[in-house]
Design an enzyme around this catalytic site. Sequence first.
Site, mmCIF file in Angstrom:
data_model
loop_
_atom_site.group_PDB
_atom_site.id
_atom_site.type_symbol
_atom_site.label_atom_id
_atom_site.label_comp_id
_atom_site.label_asym_id
_atom_site.label_seq_id
_atom_site.Cartn_x
_atom_site.Cartn_y
_atom_site.Cartn_z
ATOM 1 N N GLY A 62 -1.525 4.749 -2.997
ATOM 2 C CA GLY A 62 -1.959 5.425 -1.783
ATOM 3 C C GLY A 62 -0.787 5.875 -0.905
ATOM 4 O O GLY A 62 0.243 5.197 -0.861
ATOM 5 N N GLY A 114 0.853 10.920 -2.767
ATOM 6 C CA GLY A 114 1.885 11.939 -2.932
ATOM 7 C C GLY A 114 2.661 11.788 -4.231
ATOM 8 O O GLY A 114 2.808 12.744 -5.004
ATOM 9 N N GLU A 173 -4.697 1.350 -6.278
ATOM 10 C CA GLU A 173 -4.633 1.258 -4.821
ATOM 11 C C GLU A 173 -5.636 0.212 -4.339
ATOM 12 O O GLU A 173 -6.812 0.274 -4.676
ATOM 13 C CB GLU A 173 -4.932 2.618 -4.177
ATOM 14 C CG GLU A 173 -5.011 2.598 -2.667
ATOM 15 C CD GLU A 173 -3.796 1.956 -2.016
ATOM 16 O OE1 GLU A 173 -3.993 1.072 -1.152
ATOM 17 O OE2 GLU A 173 -2.662 2.326 -2.370
ATOM 18 N N ASP A 198 -6.196 -4.584 -6.777
ATOM 19 C CA ASP A 198 -4.912 -5.127 -6.342
ATOM 20 C C ASP A 198 -3.925 -5.060 -7.513
ATOM 21 O O ASP A 198 -4.216 -5.562 -8.608
ATOM 22 C CB ASP A 198 -5.101 -6.580 -5.887
ATOM 23 C CG ASP A 198 -3.869 -7.150 -5.198
ATOM 24 O OD1 ASP A 198 -2.742 -6.795 -5.576
ATOM 25 O OD2 ASP A 198 -4.038 -7.974 -4.277
ATOM 26 N N CYS A 249 10.527 2.760 1.326
ATOM 27 C CA CYS A 249 11.009 3.654 2.373
ATOM 28 C C CYS A 249 11.604 2.800 3.487
ATOM 29 O O CYS A 249 11.188 2.851 4.638
ATOM 30 C CB CYS A 249 9.885 4.537 2.900
ATOM 31 S SG CYS A 249 10.502 5.850 3.994
#
Length: 514
Positions: A329, A332, A352, A376, A450
């Site tokens: 999720g 992208g 997801e 999960d 990220c």
Amino acid sequence: MTGPTHRPERPVDGARREQRGDDRRPERSAGGFRGDRTARTGGWGDRGGADRWGGRPGRPVRPAVDLPRYAAYQAVAAVHRDDAYANLVLPAILREQGLTGRDAAFATELTYGTLRQLGTLDTILTAAAGRDVERIDPPVRDALRLGAYQLLHTRVPAHAAVSSTVDLVRTVGEGATGFANAVLREVAGQDLDAWVTKLAPSPAADPIGHLAVTYSHPQWIVRAFADALGGDLGEVTRLLIEDNERPPVHLCVRPGRADAVELADEVGGAPGAFSPYAVYLSGGAPGDLPALTDGRAHVQDEGSQLVANALATAPLDGPDGRWLDLCAGPGGKAGLLGALAAQRGARVTAVEVSEHRARLVEQATRGLPVNVLHTDGRTVGADPNLPEGHFDRVLVDAPCTGLGSLRRRPESRWRRQPSDLPPLTRLQRELLAAALRATRPGGLVAYVTCSPHTVETHVTVTEAARRAGVAADFVDARTLLPPGMPGLGDGPTVQLWPHRHGTDAMFLAVLRRD
């Protein structure tokens, strides 16, 4: 324009002044609300804006309030009152209030600029008010933040910033107009550099504290950046400056459906500097582009494209038709992997755990060879759809603090706390260990976050590999990125940076299971 091969470093001297430079919105008056616009929108009171967005219950919004400023106030108030996300709530407010063009751009600048500069603004407002901002009534506090941002970071004349903010306070904070006027006039008495010089700790005595106040980041985040950058405070400064800039919009062209150069011409953008699928937009609303509505491209930071493509293109011996995205999720990276898989006869299993985000993945991958599982990712071996030793390429885009995308989500720098790290890093280790178990011998795992925080990157990878119960070796991730890409470090992992590469601060480690 075409993307550079290396982003030039910004000079540190005058950096704060540069942020208030000529690219800011031109001067505008604090004038009242035009009657023709009232007729178009049906009037402030008809929309119930004060009740919904933080004004006093039962009191309609006064027509004297400037509409773009009030829209910005609505967004900032929703972020602080409801834990809303600016990128979700602001577009809805702009649509509701009928704002477009320059007015929408001004409201957007005020919203995001205020949220980015919140820490420094609060330090200055505390000094100007003679009391901690936390003791100020929340609606008044948010209005003062917007006013202080206009005074210190834009070319809005001081009298316009003060009078329009006092009008706003009259609407949302009954009885506080005199206080607001006095505080803002105190703020207007000095420019930003003078306030920072007065209030920031000495750079010699407390360099982290100095950077935190000067560039509006929590100290713990500044310290984490310094650790990840080897203690180079000059480079940390450049990163903090970049975090406070408006980020560009990147599109990801879906291979087999469009070409980056052709799409750049179509949308008036430029091909990306590094990713073969990236297109840089100069402005506008990307959601309105035909290429997005017809599935030829999607919005995605160039760094995300690079790490997904690195996994897809890494050399692999043996079968190569079973790919896994373990934390897919909102979709992208699954969309890019799915488009690449379609060209190579492979299929992607996208996992997801959140039902809502699983639906987003289904929407993002419609028409691609992607099977979405709402489960999960840690259930590898227990779920028959996630057998051990089965997949050829596995992506773990793990949940993280998001410290690498602060320029896109400015409110997150104030929400995240060091206490968030232990549960997140535990989850990251468990997901990476599950990914290694799911991979066949000789297969590849890409671990992505990220965030540049070393606990979420190097520590997590090392610990997960040690605990997974399977042997794996690092692949030099630098060899999987475009040749000549600068600033990739010593390997075998890669850390991308906004100030070096123009991307979010994406971390990539690639492991080959023995």
